[in-house]
Design an enzyme around this catalytic site. Sequence first.
Site, PDB file in Angstrom:
ATOM      1  N   LYS A 118       0.671   7.250  -8.125  1.00 17.57           N
ATOM      2  CA  LYS A 118      -0.334   6.757  -7.178  1.00 17.57           C
ATOM      3  C   LYS A 118      -0.726   5.300  -7.430  1.00 17.57           C
ATOM      4  O   LYS A 118      -1.804   4.858  -7.060  1.00 17.57           O
ATOM      5  CB  LYS A 118      -1.569   7.656  -7.164  1.00 17.57           C
ATOM      6  CG  LYS A 118      -1.275   9.132  -6.903  1.00 17.57           C
ATOM      7  CD  LYS A 118      -0.278   9.341  -5.757  1.00 17.57           C
ATOM      8  CE  LYS A 118      -0.804   8.855  -4.414  1.00 17.57           C
ATOM      9  NZ  LYS A 118       0.265   8.908  -3.358  1.00 17.57           N
ATOM     10  N   GLY A 147       1.307   3.003  -6.177  1.00 17.11           N
ATOM     11  CA  GLY A 147       1.976   2.321  -5.074  1.00 17.11           C
ATOM     12  C   GLY A 147       3.487   2.290  -5.212  1.00 17.11           C
ATOM     13  O   GLY A 147       4.147   1.452  -4.595  1.00 17.11           O
ATOM     14  N   TRP A 169       5.535   2.590  -1.960  1.00 17.35           N
ATOM     15  CA  TRP A 169       5.448   1.350  -1.180  1.00 17.35           C
ATOM     16  C   TRP A 169       6.360   0.272  -1.768  1.00 17.35           C
ATOM     17  O   TRP A 169       7.205  -0.307  -1.073  1.00 17.35           O
ATOM     18  CB  TRP A 169       3.991   0.878  -1.151  1.00 17.35           C
ATOM     19  CG  TRP A 169       3.758  -0.452  -0.506  1.00 17.35           C
ATOM     20  CD1 TRP A 169       4.350  -0.927   0.634  1.00 17.35           C
ATOM     21  CD2 TRP A 169       2.853  -1.473  -0.944  1.00 17.35           C
ATOM     22  NE1 TRP A 169       3.877  -2.191   0.927  1.00 17.35           N
ATOM     23  CE2 TRP A 169       2.958  -2.543  -0.021  1.00 17.35           C
ATOM     24  CE3 TRP A 169       1.967  -1.580  -2.006  1.00 17.35           C
ATOM     25  CZ2 TRP A 169       2.198  -3.706  -0.146  1.00 17.35           C
ATOM     26  CZ3 TRP A 169       1.209  -2.734  -2.123  1.00 17.35           C
ATOM     27  CH2 TRP A 169       1.329  -3.784  -1.209  1.00 17.35           C
ATOM     28  N   HIS A 218       8.054   7.394 -13.194  1.00 23.17           N
ATOM     29  CA  HIS A 218       6.666   7.435 -13.669  1.00 23.17           C
ATOM     30  C   HIS A 218       6.618   7.614 -15.188  1.00 23.17           C
ATOM     31  O   HIS A 218       5.539   7.795 -15.754  1.00 23.17           O
ATOM     32  CB  HIS A 218       5.912   8.611 -13.040  1.00 23.17           C
ATOM     33  CG  HIS A 218       5.731   8.526 -11.555  1.00 23.17           C
ATOM     34  ND1 HIS A 218       5.309   7.382 -10.922  1.00 23.17           N
ATOM     35  CD2 HIS A 218       5.897   9.467 -10.571  1.00 23.17           C
ATOM     36  CE1 HIS A 218       5.228   7.615  -9.621  1.00 23.17           C
ATOM     37  NE2 HIS A 218       5.570   8.865  -9.389  1.00 23.17           N
ATOM     38  N   SER A 274       7.630  -3.743   5.262  1.00 29.97           N
ATOM     39  CA  SER A 274       6.874  -3.111   4.176  1.00 29.97           C
ATOM     40  C   SER A 274       5.371  -3.119   4.407  1.00 29.97           C
ATOM     41  O   SER A 274       4.605  -2.814   3.493  1.00 29.97           O
ATOM     42  CB  SER A 274       7.191  -3.791   2.838  1.00 29.97           C
ATOM     43  OG  SER A 274       6.785  -5.145   2.861  1.00 29.97           O
TER      44      SER A 274
END
Length: 312
Positions: free
Chosen positions: A66, A68, A71, A127, A246
């Site tokens: 979380k 980003g 994105w 991650h 984007s």
Amino acid sequence: MEKPRKKFIDVVDKAMVAANTMDRDELLFSYKGILYPVTVCSPEVFKAMESLEARSDDVILAGYPKSGTNWVGQILSDLVATFEKKMQNEESINDEDLEEFPYLEVGDTGKYERMNKLPSRRVIFTHLLPDNLPRSVFQNKAKILLLIRNPKDVATSFYHFSNGMSVLPSYETWDDFFIAFMTEKMPWGSYFNYLSEWNKYAEDENVMTITYEELKENRALGVKNIAAFFGISLTEEELQGVVERSSFQSMKENSLKTHGALGSILFRKGGVSDWKSLFNEDQNEKMDKAFEEHIAGTKLGMKLKYDVYCRA
């Protein structure tokens, strides 16, 4: 460049179906002291991951959940795809048979042998903590873009994501989630430990750190700097195309095609300071104290501009 990602959608759909048949306390497992979702990760996959042979031209994105990553992952994938098309090598990136789920730690045990056969450049998200990555990532000097985001917005986004994503435990209240976030009971581990561990690599020449907030403030400059770091040579017009595609609005509109049912959950608001809608005074004080204790004086901590984005 926003092509459908069949493998991404298939993996997520199967994981969500499996999670819907499980009790809350069955959704996570512990590996080396860190919790992971059982429907997308496994100890066997983590062991097989060590067989991945990293390359110096790999495009690796590391970020706590979380922060980003979806994105910025879109930006990286688009930069590479634009460059490959320019080099008339589009087949190597559009072949669905060659596609793998972009997150390194999500897949099956045969994933890494398949990845070893993929053409360059490979775009990889993760991650994971640096010490949990395959050793070849650092041995072969793969370049890593480290994405960080202020902890209050990370927690807020993680709360909404957990309650919308069946592979993760949901929470009846924000207060319940906040306790879990602050007591290291989150999938992929503690936010503060994540930044502390990655801070050890912040000065490495093969690691570039960018914050979610600075990219929101000036996406065009961020995209240009990212392309330069990875040695992706594009014209101003090509870079501008990546910038436009984007935008949060563009990605949200295309999310069903690129991320399936997960799209509406992933691309919720995409803003800064949404934490103000949830944090109470006591929670603000606890988060401020934790930040000061763990990462305030580090390079990554200073880069976050905590006083600008997180002071009540």
